[in-house]
Scaffold this motif. Structure first.
Motif, short mmCIF file in Angstrom:
data_model
loop_
_atom_site.label_atom_id
_atom_site.label_comp_id
_atom_site.label_asym_id
_atom_site.label_seq_id
_atom_site.Cartn_x
_atom_site.Cartn_y
_atom_site.Cartn_z
N ALA A 4 0.85 -1.19 0.00
CA ALA A 4 0.00 0.00 0.00
C ALA A 4 0.88 1.24 0.00
O ALA A 4 2.00 1.23 0.53
CB ALA A 4 -0.90 0.01 1.22
N SER A 5 0.39 2.31 -0.58
CA SER A 5 1.19 3.54 -0.62
C SER A 5 1.38 4.08 0.79
O SER A 5 0.59 3.81 1.69
CB SER A 5 0.49 4.59 -1.48
OG SER A 5 -0.57 5.17 -0.77
N MET A 6 2.45 4.84 0.95
CA MET A 6 2.71 5.44 2.26
C MET A 6 1.55 6.34 2.69
O MET A 6 1.20 6.38 3.87
CB MET A 6 4.01 6.23 2.24
CG MET A 6 5.23 5.38 2.34
SD MET A 6 6.67 6.44 2.57
CE MET A 6 7.96 5.26 2.31
N ARG A 7 0.98 7.05 1.73
CA ARG A 7 -0.15 7.92 2.06
C ARG A 7 -1.30 7.09 2.66
O ARG A 7 -1.88 7.48 3.68
CB ARG A 7 -0.62 8.68 0.83
CG ARG A 7 -1.77 9.63 1.12
CD ARG A 7 -2.21 10.38 -0.16
NE ARG A 7 -3.39 11.17 0.06
CZ ARG A 7 -3.40 12.39 0.57
NH1 ARG A 7 -2.28 12.98 0.91
NH2 ARG A 7 -4.53 13.05 0.74
N GLU A 8 -1.60 5.96 2.05
CA GLU A 8 -2.68 5.11 2.56
C GLU A 8 -2.33 4.56 3.94
O GLU A 8 -3.19 4.51 4.82
CB GLU A 8 -2.96 3.96 1.59
CG GLU A 8 -3.51 4.42 0.25
CD GLU A 8 -4.78 5.24 0.38
OE1 GLU A 8 -5.71 4.82 1.10
OE2 GLU A 8 -4.83 6.33 -0.23
N GLN A 9 -1.09 4.15 4.11
CA GLN A 9 -0.65 3.65 5.41
C GLN A 9 -0.79 4.74 6.48
O GLN A 9 -1.22 4.47 7.60
CB GLN A 9 0.80 3.17 5.33
CG GLN A 9 0.99 1.89 4.54
CD GLN A 9 2.45 1.60 4.32
OE1 GLN A 9 2.94 1.75 3.21
NE2 GLN A 9 3.14 1.21 5.36
N LEU A 10 -0.41 5.96 6.12
CA LEU A 10 -0.52 7.07 7.07
C LEU A 10 -1.98 7.36 7.42
O LEU A 10 -2.31 7.56 8.60
CB LEU A 10 0.15 8.32 6.49
CG LEU A 10 1.67 8.30 6.46
CD1 LEU A 10 2.22 9.39 5.54
CD2 LEU A 10 2.23 8.45 7.88
N VAL A 11 -2.84 7.38 6.42
CA VAL A 11 -4.26 7.66 6.68
C VAL A 11 -4.86 6.56 7.55
O VAL A 11 -5.60 6.85 8.50
CB VAL A 11 -5.04 7.84 5.36
CG1 VAL A 11 -6.54 7.90 5.61
CG2 VAL A 11 -4.57 9.10 4.64
N VAL A 54 -8.43 16.06 8.13
CA VAL A 54 -9.51 16.29 7.16
C VAL A 54 -9.66 15.08 6.25
O VAL A 54 -10.78 14.62 6.00
CB VAL A 54 -9.26 17.59 6.36
CG1 VAL A 54 -10.20 17.69 5.17
CG2 VAL A 54 -9.40 18.81 7.26
N GLU A 55 -8.56 14.54 5.76
CA GLU A 55 -8.62 13.35 4.91
C GLU A 55 -9.20 12.16 5.68
O GLU A 55 -10.02 11.41 5.16
CB GLU A 55 -7.22 13.01 4.38
CG GLU A 55 -7.16 11.75 3.55
CD GLU A 55 -7.92 11.84 2.24
OE1 GLU A 55 -8.30 10.77 1.71
OE2 GLU A 55 -8.14 12.96 1.73
#
Length: 189
Positions: A4-11, A54-55
């Motif tokens: 999974a992308s880092m962005r997805e992992q962070l979210v 927000v995300e």
């Protein structure tokens, strides 16, 4: 299997941290550690912890399944009850410790962040709008005993639900939600 992308992992990590510890109780380092990504990578994806929140709220809103309220294969009252039953199951999945993220963020941040306050307000408005449409259909079908304007009734039910969700968090069980359903069921014809 692709990672999974880092962005997805962070979210995903932020969702869990914010829901369990609140916004102020969740640090960027804790979130990046939980996501298994370097702290510096956070700023490659988000301008601030607030923009991440927000995300997270937008994704949380998508998980609230508002589309259930528009499913015309089910009677309007059943749609409404099924929607709230889904929300109750979600709260029960975490032993009533998390509450509703909209309510949590609203209570914690409405005086600290205009951005968060606006996002929470928009989320409640979207929920009330979808609920008002189903309530109006229920009234037109003679399924509700209440003649209160559907938009007012939707606002009342969202407020009652948020209070019940917060109270379930306090008492650690479903009794406030059970009371919500008892009152809702008494409104049906």
């Amino acid at each position: 299997m692709p990672r999974a992308s880092m962005r997805e992992q962070l979210v995903d990590a932020a969702h869990d941290h914010f829901h369990e510890h609140g916004f102020n109780g969740s640090g960027i380092k804790e979130i990046t550690d939980a996501a298994g990504v370097p702290k510096g990578s956070f700023y490659n994806h988000f301008d601030s912890k607030e923009s991440m929140a927000v995300e997270v709220m937008r994704r949380y809103g998508e998980s609230r399944r508002l589309e259930m309220l528009a499913d015309e294969s089910v009677t309007p009252v059943e749609r409404i009850r099924n929607h709230f039953a889904y929300l109750a199951e979600d709260l029960g999945r975490y032993d009533y410790t998390r509450g509703c993220m909209f309510g949590n963020f609203g209570a914690e941040l409405s005086t600290q962040s205009g951005t968060i306050r606006a996002e929470v307000s928009d989320s409640f408005a979207a929920w009330e709008s979808a609920l008002a449409a189903a309530l109006g259909q229920a009234q037109a079908a003679g399924q509700l005993a209440s003649t209160v304007d559907s938009a007012v009734l939707a606002g009342f039910l969202v407020n009652a639900w948020e209070g019940a969700a917060m109270r379930a968090k306090v008492v650690g069980d479903s009794s406030p939600l059970d009371h919500f359903f008892t009152v809702f069921d008494s409104m049906t014809a």
